[in-house]
Design a protein around this motif. Structure first.
Motif, PDB file in Angstrom:
ATOM      1  N   THR A 195       0.846  -1.191   0.000  1.00  0.00           N
ATOM      2  CA  THR A 195       0.000   0.000   0.000  1.00  0.00           C
ATOM      3  C   THR A 195       0.879   1.237   0.000  1.00  0.00           C
ATOM      4  N   ASN A 196       0.579   2.179  -0.858  1.00  0.00           N
ATOM      5  CA  ASN A 196       1.306   3.433  -0.894  1.00  0.00           C
ATOM      6  C   ASN A 196       0.972   4.281   0.336  1.00  0.00           C
ATOM      7  N   ASN A 199      -0.254  -0.836  -4.013  1.00  0.00           N
ATOM      8  CA  ASN A 199       1.064  -0.887  -4.647  1.00  0.00           C
ATOM      9  C   ASN A 199       1.364  -2.357  -4.910  1.00  0.00           C
ATOM     10  N   LYS A 256       3.015  -5.525  -6.860  1.00  0.00           N
ATOM     11  CA  LYS A 256       4.161  -5.998  -7.642  1.00  0.00           C
ATOM     12  C   LYS A 256       4.065  -7.518  -7.701  1.00  0.00           C
ATOM     13  N   ASN A 280      -2.479   4.443 -10.504  1.00  0.00           N
ATOM     14  CA  ASN A 280      -2.529   4.793  -9.081  1.00  0.00           C
ATOM     15  C   ASN A 280      -1.356   5.682  -8.683  1.00  0.00           C
ATOM     16  N   ASP A 281      -0.152   5.316  -9.153  1.00  0.00           N
ATOM     17  CA  ASP A 281       1.018   6.117  -8.810  1.00  0.00           C
ATOM     18  C   ASP A 281       0.914   7.516  -9.408  1.00  0.00           C
TER      19      ASP A 281
END
Length: 707
Positions: free
Chosen positions: A443-444, A450, A452, A692-693
């Motif tokens: 999670t950011n 987040n 990967k 999202n980023d």
């Protein structure tokens, strides 16, 4: 790991920065010196890694290769009456195939041809064990496969912190004295204390590494011995990491400088290992490092009092080895040609593809190329006479390109895995494997996901995104459907970046055992050659990963790429700023007036956020991190100066890959805490942004503008 777009004959991890002008890192120390002093220049490199024929991209310009580096080094020495040539470790190991296929004898031959005066050990010199290390340095049959006979180095190697357990003495001589221009200069060698963790246990069998405290004692001891022999100019070739950022130099080499007495006779500490730039004084010692892979060299200027032998002035410049306008050194070319003639497979296609073996959406789902790489990793030979590992895991950030349609060469494979990572075999329990899968879903800071997703071999699982992370893996089994036993121990292959807990895969640090092995690219290349024998390279998704989408997702518009387009990025920014000031269509040739994003692009153009390229905006192309930064930086006030920006970018391993136009913008966002490293200490300026980023980045920039 880092995003690399490198390549000529081969591609590598480029850990360099956009701070290229030597004058920027020039004078360190007094401005003047006595007219009678002897001027000596120490010309050096570090972390060459056998990249003899590898072209790197530095600020969008070609740099490096041994023939280019040789020209720079020879011209630098020709300028000065008194000079010495040195290297500071990792000249071999994790090398390009033109060198590694012959156990790095081509690199040793190149250094002998160049007339190096002194060298030190890096951690990669230990890759194949002490016997192989000694064969390379002193000559003799290489123990690995027994096929290569080394001529030995025609120059001195030094190291003072590796002790043979059988004798209690240093593995090789701890220091050497060189005389030039009537003055004596002492060189003491060191290698990073983390070497045992960087190579296979067999690589360091029979030796021990001094602790930090013992290392300082050793440097003091040998400095005294040198002084007793009339040497007052002392250089420590320390293959220890160091980085200079915003005028401050940090890292193991800097820690050593601080630990030495302020009045120590040590004048210069040359750093290495982390492939960064260092050039600054710490506790009176000049600490210098010149990136890696032959893309740069350092010129350390010493003014030495011939009567006392003391250094009265010291400074260093770091010069990038750009190829443009530079004639290749013919002797270096001859060494490369001799190796390529022995290995024609390096320049010939290794197979073909239909263009379907890609990494598409690898951050979120199983990808065909991810399966191919993981399968290659799983069968890697670790020299332990064991069968294939049970599993392999590949982080999606380490897959940097797709296999091209048509012929595939070694260079294409190197673009996919450019970092020279070491593969590591771990022992993990079934419970730890489940934890590893859960650690894919981070999670950011702003609460956004987040993800990967690991690319896998040897197992399959189902993830239900309707459930919390701790319960998300609803089934986990071997390829044949046999459930994985939480209490059973399995073997798994990962790369060294992951094994150290990179990308939040922290459970790997707690593995029961760890065995370092071959380089990932070497394994991938051999797997392709052995499996497909020059024919069609095939890989596809096989339901190794089954993701059950949560209801909040929109299955009618599935994500087909992990990156946001330039048009969508601008649209999100305009929407967040609620811009509505223009009524005219955008003027870009490739933006239709009735396009869904036309209004947003028009607003962004009017606001001065975008300019486009030669009349085009390229709306459908993925936006890169540095492009996004140049747009968002226009929201902010008080940008960093050119010098401040250069210093900020210099602190990142791949800072040199930042395009010139984006340096100040990226630095501005970094300085204000809006943008940080993508992975580790890598900026990855050419990497795309996930939706999202991108939104999180825009939110931070807009918030900073309002503050």
């Amino acid at each position: 790991m880092s995003w690399k777009k490198v390549l000529g004959k081969s591609t590598i991890r480029v850990a360099t920065t956009a701070l290229l002008l030597s004058q920027l890192f020039g004078a360190v120390g007094p401005v003047s010196a006595a007219g009678t002093d002897v001027e000596v220049h120490l010309i050096g490199i570090n972390d060459l890694h056998g990249q003899l024929d590898t072209t790197s991209m530095v600020s969008d310009k070609k740099a490096g290769t041994a023939p280019i580096l040789a020209t720079y080094l020879k011209e630098a020495q020709a300028k000065y009456e008194h000079s010495l040539l040195f290297h500071n470790g990792d000249s071999v190991g994790a090398s390009a195939p033109v060198s590694s296929l012959d156990r790095d004898e081509p690199t040793m031959e190149w250094m002998n041809m160049m007339g190096f005066d002194v060298g030190s050990l890096g951690n990669h010199e230990f890759d194949q064990g002490i016997a192989a290390l000694k064969a390379q340095i002193f000559g003799g049959l290489d123990p690995k496969e027994g096929k290569v006979t080394h001529a030995g180095a025609k120059f001195d190697y030094v190291n003072a912190n590796v002790i043979e357990t059988a004798t209690g003495k240093t593995l090789i001589k701890p220091y050497v004295i060189k005389e030039v221009g009537g003055v004596k200069i002492g060189f003491i060698g060191l290698v990073t204390k983390s070497t045992p963790a960087k190579v296979s246990p067999s690589g360091t069998a029979g030796v021990r590494f001094l602790s930090a405290e013992e290392e300082v004692e050793a440097v003091n001891k040998y400095s005294k011995e040198l002084q007793d022999q009339g040497v007052e100019t002392i250089i420590v070739l320390a293959h220890d990491p160091a980085t200079t950022k915003e005028g401050v130099t940090t890292g193991e080499a800097a820690d050593l400088a601080k630990a030495l007495p302020a009045d120590s006779p040590v004048d210069v500490i040359v750093a290495g290992d982390n492939h960064a730039l260092a050039n600054g004084e710490v506790n009176g010692k000049l600490v210098v490092q010149a990136y890696s892979y032959g893309t740069a060299f350092e010129d350390i200027k010493l003014m030495i009092d011939p009567t006392t032998g003391d250094v009265t002035e010291k400074s260093a410049t770091v010069t990038t080895t750009f190829q443009e306008g530079v004639k290749e050194d013919p002797e270096s070319l001859a060494i490369i040609k001799k190796s390529l003639d022995k290995h024609p497979e390096l320049t010939k296609p290794v197979g073909t593809t239909d263009g379907s073996v890609t990494r598409t959406d690898a951050y979120n789902n199983e990808a065909a190329l991810g399966n191919l790489i993981a399968d290659a990793m799983r069968q890697a030979d670790f020299g332990d006479n064991a069968s294939d590992a049970d599993f392999a895991f590949m982080n999606p950030g380490g897959i940097r390109a797709d296999l091209p349609e048509g012929d595939v060469t070694f260079a294409d494979l190197a673009k996919i895995q450019p970092f020279g990572n070491t593969l590591v075999k771990l022992e993990l329990t079934g419970e730890q494997i489940q934890t590893l899968l859960e650690q894919q879903w981070g999670t950011n800071a702003d609460g956004t996901p987040n993800t990967k997703t690991l690319q896998i071999s040897g197992l399959k699982y189902t993830a239900d995104f309707n459930k919390p992370v701790a319960e998300r893996v609803t089934s986990l089994s071997l390829e044949d459907g046999t459930p994985i036993d939480p209490a059973k121990t399995y073997t798994a292959v990962v790369n060294n970046f992951m094994a150290a807990g990179g990308d939040n895969y922290k459970v790997l640090v707690d593995a029961k055992s760890s065995l370092a092995g071959p380089i990932d690219l070497d394994v991938f290349y051999e797997y392709i050659v052995d499996t497909y024998k020059g024919g069609a390279i095939q890989a596809e998704t096989e339901a190794r990963i089954t993701n059950v989408a949560a209801p909040t997702e929109q299955p009618e518009t599935p994500v087909t790429t992990e990156f946001i387009s330039r048009a969508d990025f601008v649209s999100a920014l305009v929407d967040m700023l609620k811009l509505n000031e223009v009524a005219t269509a955008p003027t870009f040739k490739d933006v239709a007036a009735d396009a869904a994003y036309a209004d947003a692009i028009a607003e962004a153009t009017h606001a001065g956020f975008i300019q486009g390229y030669s009349g085009n905006f390229n709306p459908d192309r993925d936006i890169t991190r540095e492009e996004a930064a140049t747009i968002l930086a226009k929201l902010l006030n008080n940008p960093a100066s050119d010098k401040e920006a250069a210093a900020i970018i210099a602190g990142f391993e791949d800072g040199k890959t930042v395009s010139a136009y984006a340096v100040k913008s990226l630095a501005n966002l970094i300085d204000k805490g809006i943008l940080g490293a993508a992975e580790g200490n890598l900026l990855e300026p050419k990497q795309g942004l996930s939706t999202n980023d991108a939104k999180a980045l825009i939110q931070k920039a807009v918030a900073a503008k309002a503050s």
